[in-house]
Scaffold this motif. Structure first.
Motif, PDB file in Angstrom:
ATOM      1  N   THR A  49     -12.311  -6.965  -3.473  1.00  0.00           N
ATOM      2  CA  THR A  49     -10.882  -7.004  -3.171  1.00  0.00           C
ATOM      3  C   THR A  49     -10.649  -7.344  -1.705  1.00  0.00           C
ATOM      4  N   GLN A  50     -11.563  -6.942  -0.838  1.00  0.00           N
ATOM      5  CA  GLN A  50     -11.426  -7.277   0.579  1.00  0.00           C
ATOM      6  C   GLN A  50     -11.527  -8.788   0.794  1.00  0.00           C
ATOM      7  N   GLU A  88       0.833  -1.199   0.000  1.00  0.00           N
ATOM      8  CA  GLU A  88       0.000   0.000   0.000  1.00  0.00           C
ATOM      9  C   GLU A  88       0.874   1.257   0.000  1.00  0.00           C
ATOM     10  N   LYS A 104      -4.526  -3.103  -4.071  1.00  0.00           N
ATOM     11  CA  LYS A 104      -5.602  -3.295  -3.095  1.00  0.00           C
ATOM     12  C   LYS A 104      -6.968  -2.828  -3.586  1.00  0.00           C
ATOM     13  N   ASP A 105      -7.001  -1.896  -4.519  1.00  0.00           N
ATOM     14  CA  ASP A 105      -8.283  -1.363  -4.996  1.00  0.00           C
ATOM     15  C   ASP A 105      -8.677  -1.902  -6.368  1.00  0.00           C
ATOM     16  N   TRP A 106      -7.902  -2.832  -6.900  1.00  0.00           N
ATOM     17  CA  TRP A 106      -8.124  -3.280  -8.276  1.00  0.00           C
ATOM     18  C   TRP A 106      -8.742  -4.666  -8.318  1.00  0.00           C
TER      19      TRP A 106
END
Length: 284
Positions: A215-216, A165, A252-254
């Motif tokens: 993604t989580q 991150e 992390k956001d993809w």
């Protein structure tokens, strides 16, 4: 000729393999997958490539950033290679390094609250072996600096996600790659059993995690791998999977992903590789 946009670059995890994949028969499908990844990466036209690797763990409580320039190929191979396949010590891989880039990354990590320090080391086989296949010499060589930074000492997967991150905001078209293996048990490989069950099941779990609805949930499934009963059989030590979690942090956001070298495994080892993030559109 089309040019890349200023969109953020995707991130990659590569199953790098050992030096034997360069010359032993049977690895042609792995070569093909790595070559396809290399062509895709070259088309992105990154300004530099930053890597974490299963062969570079910190020796302190800080992330170590390589500041050596120039760097050379490090034949970091066991003594048995001298008697079995001595020709591997003749392998070279022309490449660029950049102390200035290392200093930039070092400052960025510190600014992001990551304890970091500079070191000097050469390019280990977790980078030059796959790169010889991804970006072959005399055909499609890289013309941008390659920078290695370490993973943490230890197996805290969440800490490596946080490292990714922090790296994700580097910018300047720096492409971030994790080089390791989703299954890495050299003892099992040396025993040459025909049972590839562990590598296959770990790959299937990784493939399912990439397809998670969020993604989580994807990250949760990857973090849960450590709780599997067969995990110690895939990773007696976990240094080779740590770069995967750095890749997860960068992406992390993809939600988008692409997989290479699925089902290309042998006993103890998997060459499973993937991209997180969509390819940026190009301007005409």
């Amino acid at each position: 000729m089309s040019a890349p946009t200023s969109e953020k670059l995707p991130t990659y995890f590569i199953g790098h393999g050992g030096v034997s994949i360069l010359f032993k028969p049977g690895y042609e499908p792995v070569h093909q997958g790595l070559r396809e990844m290399g062509k895709e990466i070259k088309a992105l036209k990154p300004d530099a490539i930053l890597l974490t690797c299963g062969h570079f763990q910190s020796e302190t409580d800080a992330i170590q950033v390589n500041l050596k320039e120039p760097t050379k190929v490090w034949h970091d191979l066991g003594p048995s290679w001298w008697t079995t396949f001595p020709h591997v010590f003749e392998y070279q891989y022309p490449h660029k390094s950049s102390k200035a880039l290392g200093e930039k990354v070092l400052k960025h990590l510190v600014d992001q609250g990551i304890k970091a320090e500079g070191v000097e080391r050469d390019l280990d086989h977790g980078i030059w072996v796959p790169f010889k296949l991804m970006f072959p010499e005399g055909e499609d060589e890289l013309d941008v600096p390659i920078l290695q930074i370490s993973t943490y000492d230890g197996n805290d997967f969440n800490a490596h996600i946080r490292l990714g991150e922090a790296l994700s905001s580097l910018g300047d078209r720096i492409l971030i790659i994790g080089s390791g293996m989703i299954s890495h048990n050299l003892r099992a490989t040396r025993e040459q059993s025909m049972d590839t069950t562990v590598a296959r099941l770990i790959e299937e779990a990784a493939f399912a995690a990439l397809a998670a609805p969020t993604t989580q949930e994807r990250d949760a499934q990857f973090l849960a791998l450590q709780q599997r009963d067969d995990w110690p059989l895939a990773h007696p030590t976990e240094e080779h999977v740590l770069p995967l979690y750095v890749t997860l942090g960068v992406g992390k956001d993809w939600q988008d992903y692409k997989v290479w070298n699925h089902d290309q495994y042998i006993v103890g080892q998997s060459y499973f590789s993937f991209r997180l993030g969509a390819l940026p559109e190009v301007e005409p």
